[in-house]
Structures are given as structure tokens and as C-alpha cells.
Design a protein around this motif. Structure first.
Motif, PDB file in Angstrom:
ATOM      1  N   GLY A 122       0.929  -1.213   0.186  1.00 55.34           N
ATOM      2  CA  GLY A 122       0.010  -0.139  -0.031  1.00 55.34           C
ATOM      3  C   GLY A 122       0.909   1.137  -0.043  1.00 55.34           C
ATOM      4  N   TYR A 123       2.139   1.088   0.058  1.00 50.31           N
ATOM      5  CA  TYR A 123       3.005   2.293  -0.027  1.00 50.31           C
ATOM      6  C   TYR A 123       3.346   2.697  -1.466  1.00 50.31           C
ATOM      7  N   PHE A 124       3.499   3.947  -1.590  1.00 54.04           N
ATOM      8  CA  PHE A 124       3.777   4.445  -2.753  1.00 54.04           C
ATOM      9  C   PHE A 124       4.797   5.721  -2.820  1.00 54.04           C
ATOM     10  N   TRP A 131       8.375   7.546   0.989  1.00 55.51           N
ATOM     11  CA  TRP A 131       6.919   6.466   0.585  1.00 55.51           C
ATOM     12  C   TRP A 131       6.063   6.828   1.671  1.00 55.51           C
ATOM     13  N   CYS A 132       4.648   6.649   1.099  1.00 53.36           N
ATOM     14  CA  CYS A 132       3.655   7.174   1.912  1.00 53.36           C
ATOM     15  C   CYS A 132       2.745   6.129   1.570  1.00 53.36           C
ATOM     16  N   LYS A 133       1.810   5.762   2.800  1.00 55.75           N
ATOM     17  CA  LYS A 133       0.802   4.990   2.728  1.00 55.75           C
ATOM     18  C   LYS A 133      -0.591   5.735   3.262  1.00 55.75           C
ATOM     19  N   LYS A 134      -1.506   5.605   2.597  1.00 58.15           N
ATOM     20  CA  LYS A 134      -3.029   6.176   3.268  1.00 58.15           C
ATOM     21  C   LYS A 134      -3.476   5.508   4.033  1.00 58.15           C
ATOM     22  N   ASP A 141       0.965   6.742   7.068  1.00 59.59           N
ATOM     23  CA  ASP A 141       2.326   6.210   7.450  1.00 59.59           C
ATOM     24  C   ASP A 141       3.420   6.568   6.221  1.00 59.59           C
ATOM     25  N   LEU A 142       4.485   6.926   6.708  1.00 58.69           N
ATOM     26  CA  LEU A 142       5.747   7.560   5.807  1.00 58.69           C
ATOM     27  C   LEU A 142       6.819   7.021   6.244  1.00 58.69           C
ATOM     28  N   VAL A 143       7.663   6.622   5.508  1.00 61.16           N
ATOM     29  CA  VAL A 143       9.128   6.283   5.216  1.00 61.16           C
ATOM     30  C   VAL A 143       9.926   6.956   4.404  1.00 61.16           C
ATOM     31  N   ARG A 228      13.105  -2.718   1.999  1.00 61.07           N
ATOM     32  CA  ARG A 228      12.645  -3.976   2.754  1.00 61.07           C
ATOM     33  C   ARG A 228      11.686  -3.849   4.012  1.00 61.07           C
ATOM     34  N   TYR A 229      11.955  -2.657   4.528  1.00 56.34           N
ATOM     35  CA  TYR A 229      11.086  -2.481   5.749  1.00 56.34           C
ATOM     36  C   TYR A 229       9.711  -2.382   5.361  1.00 56.34           C
ATOM     37  N   ILE A 230       9.573  -1.579   4.378  1.00 61.13           N
ATOM     38  CA  ILE A 230       8.026  -1.420   3.857  1.00 61.13           C
ATOM     39  C   ILE A 230       7.455  -2.767   3.412  1.00 61.13           C
ATOM     40  N   LYS A 231       8.265  -3.780   2.704  1.00 58.95           N
ATOM     41  CA  LYS A 231       7.739  -5.027   2.213  1.00 58.95           C
ATOM     42  C   LYS A 231       7.585  -5.835   3.618  1.00 58.95           C
TER      43      LYS A 231
END
Length: 238
Positions: A122-124, A131-134, A141-143, A228-231
């Protein structure tokens, strides 16, 4: 220079994944659809849709383009939106076109029978290293990868921003270094202004208030660790 904006994998229905095979012989088992920006070859947002193998090399999942096939594997690469990218004004349009048409392009134009797999949970990408996820209409959520004072060291930071926790005056203070005002953001991004505000707040939040790991010796190493963290964030998939 090619910048990736979004990447989505689609599993080809009825085909074993390579994790279930002893080798990687046979047809590709996934379609990789990516939205990119080309700042050199044409100043445009374009999509690239092609079959790929996903397979295990030891304990590491790998992705590779098909090779040695007896039949050709159809793919699609074409421009969606032509523009400069200084203000990112047309990026939302490119993302909308990608999201609205990618399944049709795969199933009707390329004739693949697929199902969706969201590898990025869900992150883009909102920027080259962010990267951001709504999560909701007001929470994100942001990275991102941040450089340290030492220019040869980089950290990865992650956190959640709920803009409803901030008053309008506080939001105004956070965005003033990036935009003229909150009204300016809402004019430029009528559908995504909450996300933009969240990004401004996140970028000014100190590492001690966020999940932080590193340092890494290169920007590329930090970017790989961020992905890797996002996945690994399976539990937060909506």
C-alpha cells in the motif's frame, strides 16, 4: 534519468509461483507494472508493463526478466503524461491514469489473466527517497531516507502522521517552508492536500520521535533497507 513512482506485481492466474518450483523453467509467473518519470528521454510519465520471474535464491526473493523462452512475451511501454516535473503538478494525473487503466492494459491489450499482488503493502513513492501509505483521509504512514550531518551516512526513518492531531495554525506553520499557505496546498492538490500536509509535518519531525535505523554508507543501501522495511509491514495492509 528514470525515476520510479509506483510498482505493482500481478500474479498470472493458474501458474505456480517459482517458490513452488525447484527451478525457474517455464513461462514468467508475474506481471510487473511500473509508473516512472523520464527526465532525459522525453520529460514524461510512462508505464512499463512486462512479465517477470519471481524466484528464491537461497532465502532471498529475486525478480528477473524472462529469458530463453520459446515464445515471445508481450510487454507494453508508452508515455502517459508529457510534462516537466519541477512542480509535480501532473504527477497525480499520471498516478490516476496508471491506477485506472493498468489492469485493462494487462488483461485486454496484453491478454494476460492476472490477480493483484501489492508488494509494497500500500506504500507508494512521493519522492525519490520517500514513501507514503494512506491509512485514512487524515492519517498517513511515511518512510524516508535522510542524510546525516556526515554527507556519507544515511538513515531510514518511519512514522505515522495524523493531521487531525494538529490545529490549523500548527499545520500552517509546518507547511510555510514548502508552500505559500494551507489554501495554496488545497488549491494545487484538491484531492491530496491532507497527504501533502502530512509529508510536511513528517519531514520536520526529528528522528528521536520516529522509528529510525542506520546509518548506511550510501544512499542506495539506505533505499534498499527502506524498501525491505516497507515490504515487511504485512500487518498494516488495509
Amino acid at each position: 534519468m528514470i525515476t520510479n513512482i509506483k510498482k505493482v506485481y500481478f500474479h498470472i492466474k493458474g501458474m505456480e509461483t517459482s517458490k513452488e518450483r525447484e527451478g525457474i523453467k517455464g513461462d514468467p509467473n508475474y506481471i510487473l507494472a511500473s509508473l516512472n518519470y523520464d527526465s532525459v528521454g522525453g520529460l514524461c510519465y510512462f508505464w512499463d508493463i512486462r512479465p517477470v520471474y519471481k524466484y528464491m535464491l537461497g532465502d532471498v526473493e529475486m525478480v528477473a526478466e524472462p529469458f530463453g523462452l520459446a515464445v515471445a512475451t508481450p510487454y507494453l511501454r508508452e508515455s502517459l503524461v508529457r510534462c516537466g516535473r519541477k512542480t509535480f503538478k501532473k504527477e497525480a494525473q499520471a498516478i490516476e491514469l496508471f491506477d485506472s487503466n493498468v489492469v485493462s492494459a494487462i488483461t485486454h491489450r496484453l491478454k494476460y489473466n492476472i490477480e493483484l499482488e501489492d508488494e509494497m503493502n500500500g506504500y507508494f513513492k512521493t519522492d525519490d527517497l520517500q514513501w507514503c501509505k494512506k491509512v485514512s483521509n487524515h492519517e498517513f504512514d511515511l518512510v524516508e531516507v535522510r542524510s546525516q550531518l556526515n554527507p556519507e551516512e544515511f538513515d531510514v526513518v518511519a512514522g505515522s502522521v495524523d493531521i487531525s492531531d494538529y490545529s490549523e495554525d500548527e499545520q500552517e506553520a509546518y507547511v510555510e517552508g514548502y508552500y505559500q499557505s494551507l489554501d495554496d496546498i488545497k488549491t494545487q492538490y484538491p484531492n491530496d492536500y491532507a497527504q501533502i500536509i502530512a509529508e510536511c509535518i513528517f519531514e520536520q519531525t526529528h528522528e528521536v520521535e520516529l522509528t529510525s535505523f542506520g546509518p548506511y554508507a550510501s544512499e542506495n543501501d539506505a533505499e534498499k533497507e527502506a524498501e525491505r522495511y516497507i515490504k515487511a509491514q504485512k500487518e498494516v495492509v488495509a
